[in-house]
Design a protein around this motif. Structure first.
Motif, PDB file in Angstrom:
ATOM      1  N   ALA A   1     -29.933  99.169 -13.495  1.00  0.00           N
ATOM      2  CA  ALA A   1     -29.668 100.401 -13.923  1.00  0.00           C
ATOM      3  C   ALA A   1     -29.013 100.598 -15.689  1.00  0.00           C
ATOM      4  CB  ALA A   1     -28.541 101.083 -12.900  1.00  0.00           C
ATOM      5  N   HIS A   2     -28.376  98.902 -15.790  1.00  0.00           N
ATOM      6  CA  HIS A   2     -27.706  98.543 -17.076  1.00  0.00           C
ATOM      7  C   HIS A   2     -28.563  98.440 -17.313  1.00  0.00           C
ATOM      8  CE1 HIS A   2     -25.730  97.118 -20.228  1.00  0.00           C
ATOM      9  NE2 HIS A   2     -26.201  95.770 -20.079  1.00  0.00           N
ATOM     10  N   GLU A   3     -29.931  97.814 -16.950  1.00  0.00           N
ATOM     11  CA  GLU A   3     -31.320  97.796 -17.929  1.00  0.00           C
ATOM     12  C   GLU A   3     -32.212  98.345 -18.449  1.00  0.00           C
ATOM     13  OE1 GLU A   3     -33.591  94.519 -15.817  1.00  0.00           O
ATOM     14  OE2 GLU A   3     -31.804  92.993 -16.402  1.00  0.00           O
ATOM     15  N   ALA A   4     -32.683  99.461 -17.436  1.00  0.00           N
ATOM     16  CA  ALA A   4     -32.866 101.104 -17.425  1.00  0.00           C
ATOM     17  C   ALA A   4     -32.563 101.302 -18.477  1.00  0.00           C
ATOM     18  CB  ALA A   4     -32.948 101.591 -16.262  1.00  0.00           C
ATOM     19  N   ALA A   5     -31.260 101.833 -19.276  1.00  0.00           N
ATOM     20  CA  ALA A   5     -30.195 102.144 -20.245  1.00  0.00           C
ATOM     21  C   ALA A   5     -30.538 101.333 -21.768  1.00  0.00           C
ATOM     22  CB  ALA A   5     -28.990 102.260 -19.884  1.00  0.00           C
ATOM     23  N   LEU A   6     -31.033 100.708 -21.601  1.00  0.00           N
ATOM     24  CA  LEU A   6     -30.986  99.477 -22.696  1.00  0.00           C
ATOM     25  C   LEU A   6     -32.832  99.442 -22.773  1.00  0.00           C
ATOM     26  CD1 LEU A   6     -28.351  96.431 -21.820  1.00  0.00           C
ATOM     27  CD2 LEU A   6     -27.989  98.911 -23.234  1.00  0.00           C
ATOM     28  N   VAL A   7     -33.379  98.986 -22.066  1.00  0.00           N
ATOM     29  CA  VAL A   7     -35.447  98.427 -22.323  1.00  0.00           C
ATOM     30  C   VAL A   7     -35.620  99.748 -21.478  1.00  0.00           C
ATOM     31  CG1 VAL A   7     -37.037  97.060 -22.177  1.00  0.00           C
ATOM     32  CG2 VAL A   7     -34.440  96.576 -22.761  1.00  0.00           C
ATOM     33  N   PRO A   8     -36.903 100.830 -22.341  1.00  0.00           N
ATOM     34  CA  PRO A   8     -37.503 101.421 -22.034  1.00  0.00           C
ATOM     35  C   PRO A   8     -38.463 100.501 -20.910  1.00  0.00           C
ATOM     36  CG  PRO A   8     -38.152 100.264 -23.643  1.00  0.00           C
ATOM     37  CD  PRO A   8     -36.805 100.700 -23.311  1.00  0.00           C
TER      38      PRO A   8
ATOM     39  N   GLY B   1     -23.386  98.707 -23.696  1.00  0.00           N
ATOM     40  CA  GLY B   1     -24.193  99.729 -22.808  1.00  0.00           C
ATOM     41  C   GLY B   1     -23.569 100.965 -23.196  1.00  0.00           C
ATOM     42  N   TYR B   2     -22.503 100.888 -23.173  1.00  0.00           N
ATOM     43  CA  TYR B   2     -21.862 102.532 -23.843  1.00  0.00           C
ATOM     44  C   TYR B   2     -21.325 102.423 -25.053  1.00  0.00           C
ATOM     45  CZ  TYR B   2     -20.711 102.231 -18.483  1.00  0.00           C
ATOM     46  OH  TYR B   2     -20.741 102.989 -17.271  1.00  0.00           O
ATOM     47  N   VAL B   3     -21.544 101.258 -26.377  1.00  0.00           N
ATOM     48  CA  VAL B   3     -21.681 101.254 -27.735  1.00  0.00           C
ATOM     49  C   VAL B   3     -23.168 101.201 -28.211  1.00  0.00           C
ATOM     50  CG1 VAL B   3     -20.852 100.384 -29.535  1.00  0.00           C
ATOM     51  CG2 VAL B   3     -19.239 100.602 -27.432  1.00  0.00           C
ATOM     52  N   VAL B   4     -23.563  99.475 -27.774  1.00  0.00           N
ATOM     53  CA  VAL B   4     -24.766  99.162 -28.769  1.00  0.00           C
ATOM     54  C   VAL B   4     -25.368  99.950 -28.816  1.00  0.00           C
ATOM     55  CG1 VAL B   4     -25.998  97.131 -29.790  1.00  0.00           C
ATOM     56  CG2 VAL B   4     -23.807  97.353 -29.019  1.00  0.00           C
ATOM     57  N   SER B   5     -26.217 100.390 -27.456  1.00  0.00           N
ATOM     58  CA  SER B   5     -27.066 100.991 -26.910  1.00  0.00           C
ATOM     59  C   SER B   5     -27.347 102.797 -26.953  1.00  0.00           C
ATOM     60  CB  SER B   5     -27.620 101.362 -25.399  1.00  0.00           C
ATOM     61  OG  SER B   5     -28.642 101.804 -25.278  1.00  0.00           O
ATOM     62  N   PRO B   6     -26.173 103.099 -27.048  1.00  0.00           N
ATOM     63  CA  PRO B   6     -26.324 104.361 -27.478  1.00  0.00           C
ATOM     64  C   PRO B   6     -26.433 104.842 -29.131  1.00  0.00           C
ATOM     65  CG  PRO B   6     -24.979 105.253 -25.767  1.00  0.00           C
ATOM     66  CD  PRO B   6     -24.537 102.615 -26.517  1.00  0.00           C
ATOM     67  N   LEU B   7     -25.964 103.156 -30.151  1.00  0.00           N
ATOM     68  CA  LEU B   7     -25.909 103.759 -31.407  1.00  0.00           C
ATOM     69  C   LEU B   7     -26.745 103.336 -31.985  1.00  0.00           C
ATOM     70  CD1 LEU B   7     -24.543 103.716 -34.091  1.00  0.00           C
ATOM     71  CD2 LEU B   7     -23.287 101.192 -33.737  1.00  0.00           C
ATOM     72  N   TRP B   8     -27.776 102.483 -30.887  1.00  0.00           N
ATOM     73  CA  TRP B   8     -28.844 102.056 -31.617  1.00  0.00           C
ATOM     74  C   TRP B   8     -29.928 103.000 -30.739  1.00  0.00           C
ATOM     75  CZ3 TRP B   8     -32.284  99.156 -34.505  1.00  0.00           C
ATOM     76  CH2 TRP B   8     -32.999  99.344 -33.819  1.00  0.00           C
ATOM     77  N   GLY B   9     -30.196 103.482 -30.055  1.00  0.00           N
ATOM     78  CA  GLY B   9     -30.649 104.903 -29.724  1.00  0.00           C
ATOM     79  C   GLY B   9     -30.842 106.068 -30.795  1.00  0.00           C
ATOM     80  N   LEU B  10     -29.458 106.226 -31.622  1.00  0.00           N
ATOM     81  CA  LEU B  10     -29.456 107.496 -32.726  1.00  0.00           C
ATOM     82  C   LEU B  10     -30.257 107.159 -33.408  1.00  0.00           C
ATOM     83  CD1 LEU B  10     -27.166 109.222 -33.895  1.00  0.00           C
ATOM     84  CD2 LEU B  10     -25.471 107.767 -34.121  1.00  0.00           C
ATOM     85  N   ILE B  11     -30.111 105.787 -34.429  1.00  0.00           N
ATOM     86  CA  ILE B  11     -30.321 104.996 -35.517  1.00  0.00           C
ATOM     87  C   ILE B  11     -31.954 104.695 -34.848  1.00  0.00           C
ATOM     88  CG2 ILE B  11     -31.263 102.815 -36.219  1.00  0.00           C
ATOM     89  CD1 ILE B  11     -28.190 101.732 -35.735  1.00  0.00           C
ATOM     90  N   LYS B  12     -32.488 105.110 -33.861  1.00  0.00           N
ATOM     91  CA  LYS B  12     -33.749 105.326 -33.476  1.00  0.00           C
ATOM     92  C   LYS B  12     -34.279 106.956 -34.033  1.00  0.00           C
ATOM     93  CE  LYS B  12     -34.534 102.645 -29.669  1.00  0.00           C
ATOM     94  NZ  LYS B  12     -35.582 102.737 -28.851  1.00  0.00           N
ATOM     95  N   ARG B  13     -33.520 106.988 -33.308  1.00  0.00           N
ATOM     96  CA  ARG B  13     -33.821 108.713 -33.515  1.00  0.00           C
ATOM     97  C   ARG B  13     -34.076 109.932 -35.247  1.00  0.00           C
ATOM     98  NH1 ARG B  13     -30.743 109.718 -29.174  1.00  0.00           N
ATOM     99  NH2 ARG B  13     -28.880 110.025 -29.482  1.00  0.00           N
TER     100      ARG B  13
END
Length: 331
Positions: free
Chosen positions: A124-131, A308-320
């Motif tokens: 579940a952790h990996e799925a949240a980080l990598v498609p 999971g809670y900081v880097v991944s959401p921040l990176w998703g925001l940057i990509k958007r």
């Protein structure tokens, strides 16, 4: 004219001798610098076979080839000029950058331990980080990209250690030595990895077509033994990532004035050397590696929720945000 020609040939011969001596010196320095980085080289060789696990036999060597090519690019295109420039203009930046890379290795190692102990939560952790990989090619691309990222950090350590052990200050000589170290180590590591991952295929060929009973038995032994050897190597690779990362971060903290982790590591090594004096060097190395591993595992475990809670959401925001900026018309 003949005298002038002879003088010219004599000068050319002298230049050739100087060049040969220079190349011989570069080769000698490369060998010494590469030997100093042997620990990181062994770690690199132990880590890499993990990335071909689960693929069909016909994809193993091509995947290793892609990773090896990425490793050469890491060393020669990015790390070599960066190491020379930073060592000359901003040597104080090298340690923080290595610490960031070491922290990433700790995270990678801890994440693999997390996956082994709690596979469902880890997935579940990996799925949240990598498609999720949709096709086999996507999965292969993800594995290669992950391997090249890990190689970048291990290569950075190798190149930094090598640069620190080059006695001359001539930039051209340093660049030649680093290039020779980078290419030589890449060939050594990925050549060894290719031999390891194809050993079972070689064993199967021997078992079927060996001319002697001993040869066929050796082939069957390879086929039978390689899965267990690969599992052990996978564990060693995970441990190597973690202890190398822990060692880099602990040493960096020491340079910045927080010496507690480094003192604990040194204390454990001294205790092991005195307790097992008959093989003191080996005992000291194991104690150092164990404490480095424990420190790296602790740090990596703390970084899992951060990822999971900081880097991944921040990176998703940057990509958007990035595509929106690219879509704006140019005035």
């Amino acid at each position: 004219m003949s005298v002038g020609l002879l003088a010219l040939l004599d000068d050319v011969a002298g230049l050739v001798k100087v060049a040969a001596a220079s190349l011989d010196d570069v080769a000698g320095q490369a060998a010494k610098a590469g030997a100093k980085a042997a620990g990181a080289v062994i770690d690199d060789a132990a880590v890499t076979p993990n990335y071909v696990h689960g693929f069909t036999a016909d994809r193993e060597v091509p995947i290793i080839g892609k990773i090896a090519l990425g490793s050469v690019k890491n060393k020669l295109i990015f790390l070599l000029p960066a190491a020379l420039l930073l060592s000359f203009f901003a040597p104080w930046v090298i340690t923080p950058l290595l610490m960031i890379g070491g922290a990433y290795l700790c995270y990678e190692g801890a994440e693999k331990v997390f996956h082994a102990l709690l596979p469902h939560q880890a997935e579940a952790h990996e799925a949240a980080l990598v498609p999720a990989a949709i096709t086999a090619q996507t999965l292969e691309d993800q594995k290669v990209a992950g391997a090249i990222k890990t190689d970048f950090i291990l290569s950075a350590e190798i190149m930094t250690i090598a640069l620190a052990n080059i006695p001359v200050e001539n930039v051209i000589t340093q660049a030649m030595v680093l290039a020779l170290v980078g290419i030589g180590i890449t060939v050594l590591v990925y050549g060894a990895v290719a031999l390891i991952v194809k050993a079972d295929d070689f064993g199967l060929l021997l078992a079927k077509k060996g001319r002697t009973g001993a040869g066929r038995a050796f082939g069957r032994g390879l086929v039978t033994g390689m899965p267990g050897f690969m599992r052990v190597l996978s564990l060693v690779g995970t441990a190597a990532m973690t202890w190398v990362g822990g060692s880099i971060v602990a040493h960096g903290l020491y340079e910045f004035g927080w010496d507690l982790p480094e003192h604990i590591i040194e204390g454990a090594a001294h205790w092991a050397e005195h307790t097992f004096s008959s093989f003191a060097s080996l005992a000291g190395w194991f104690a150092t590696a164990f404490v480095d591993f424990f420190f790296g595992l602790l740090l990596g475990t703390l970084l899992i929720p951060v990822a999971g809670y900081v880097v991944s959401p921040l990176w998703g925001l940057i990509k958007r945000v990035l595509p929106k900026r690219a879509a704006k018309p140019v005035a």
